[in-house]
Design a protein around this motif. Structure first.
Motif, PDB file in Angstrom:
ATOM      1  N   ALA A  33      -6.680  -4.280 -29.897  1.00  0.00           N
ATOM      2  CA  ALA A  33      -7.159  -4.415 -28.516  1.00  0.00           C
ATOM      3  C   ALA A  33      -6.974  -3.118 -27.732  1.00  0.00           C
ATOM      4  N   ALA A  34      -5.826  -2.475 -27.888  1.00  0.00           N
ATOM      5  CA  ALA A  34      -5.555  -1.236 -27.145  1.00  0.00           C
ATOM      6  C   ALA A  34      -6.584  -0.160 -27.482  1.00  0.00           C
ATOM      7  N   SER A  90      -8.014 -12.248 -25.967  1.00  0.00           N
ATOM      8  CA  SER A  90      -7.030 -12.647 -24.951  1.00  0.00           C
ATOM      9  C   SER A  90      -6.245 -11.449 -24.434  1.00  0.00           C
ATOM     10  N   ARG A  91      -6.058 -10.450 -25.262  1.00  0.00           N
ATOM     11  CA  ARG A  91      -5.351  -9.246 -24.821  1.00  0.00           C
ATOM     12  C   ARG A  91      -6.241  -8.345 -23.967  1.00  0.00           C
ATOM     13  N   ILE A  92      -7.541  -8.312 -24.289  1.00  0.00           N
ATOM     14  CA  ILE A  92      -8.474  -7.510 -23.496  1.00  0.00           C
ATOM     15  C   ILE A  92      -8.765  -8.201 -22.172  1.00  0.00           C
ATOM     16  N   GLY A 106     -16.033 -13.124 -37.479  1.00  0.00           N
ATOM     17  CA  GLY A 106     -15.768 -14.076 -36.411  1.00  0.00           C
ATOM     18  C   GLY A 106     -15.980 -13.425 -35.061  1.00  0.00           C
ATOM     19  N   MET A 107     -16.267 -14.232 -34.066  1.00  0.00           N
ATOM     20  CA  MET A 107     -16.508 -13.710 -32.739  1.00  0.00           C
ATOM     21  C   MET A 107     -15.987 -14.702 -31.713  1.00  0.00           C
ATOM     22  N   GLU A 108     -15.406 -14.167 -30.661  1.00  0.00           N
ATOM     23  CA  GLU A 108     -14.957 -14.967 -29.519  1.00  0.00           C
ATOM     24  C   GLU A 108     -15.442 -14.281 -28.249  1.00  0.00           C
ATOM     25  N   SER A 109     -15.696 -15.077 -27.215  1.00  0.00           N
ATOM     26  CA  SER A 109     -16.281 -14.520 -26.001  1.00  0.00           C
ATOM     27  C   SER A 109     -15.890 -15.305 -24.759  1.00  0.00           C
TER      28      SER A 109
END
Length: 128
Positions: A33-34, A90-92, A106-109
């Motif tokens: 994420a960083a 969730s971190r972004i 996989g993808m989450e949005s």
């Protein structure tokens, strides 16, 4: 809600061609994420992906108006690529995260629903 998912199948298909060589331990979602926040993508050590091509793919989706991140992992993450994408997201805190690993994607949005994401991923996978 933005509807630029039409670009995701083409981007996914282009990114699924990455090749790999032996790598070290898998990056944590915090590490991925960083880097993704700064660059728009994270490419794990050992993944033989063309960084310029990944950057161009991310820029293509972002130019369509969506906040989009790509994470390329050498091995399949524990819990699966979708779970890992959710952890990175969730971190972004915003946007859409696509994770591609050795045998999974996989993808989450926060911007698109599960049905839209699944359809985009399936169309992208059919094009590889």
């Amino acid at each position: 809600m933005k509807r630029h998912l039409a670009l995701l199948p083409a981007v996914t298909a282009a990114l699924l061609v990455a090749t790999a060589v032996p790598a070290a331990a898998q990056a944590s979602p915090d590490e991925a994420a960083a880097t993704a926040v700064d660059q728009g993508y994270y490419i794990e050590s050992g993944v033989g992906a063309d960084e310029e091509r990944i950057s161009d793919a991310v820029r293509l989706v972002r130019d369509g108006g969506d906040e989009f991140y790509v994470v390329l992992l050498f091995d399949d993450p524990a819990g699966g690529a979708t779970t890992y994408a959710g952890s990175v997201l969730s971190r972004i805190g915003s946007g859409t995260v696509l994770v591609l690993s050795a045998t999974q994607f996989g993808m989450e949005s926060y911007d698109f629903g599960e049905t839209d994401l699944r359809a985009a991923l399936e169309r992208g996978n059919a094009n590889d």
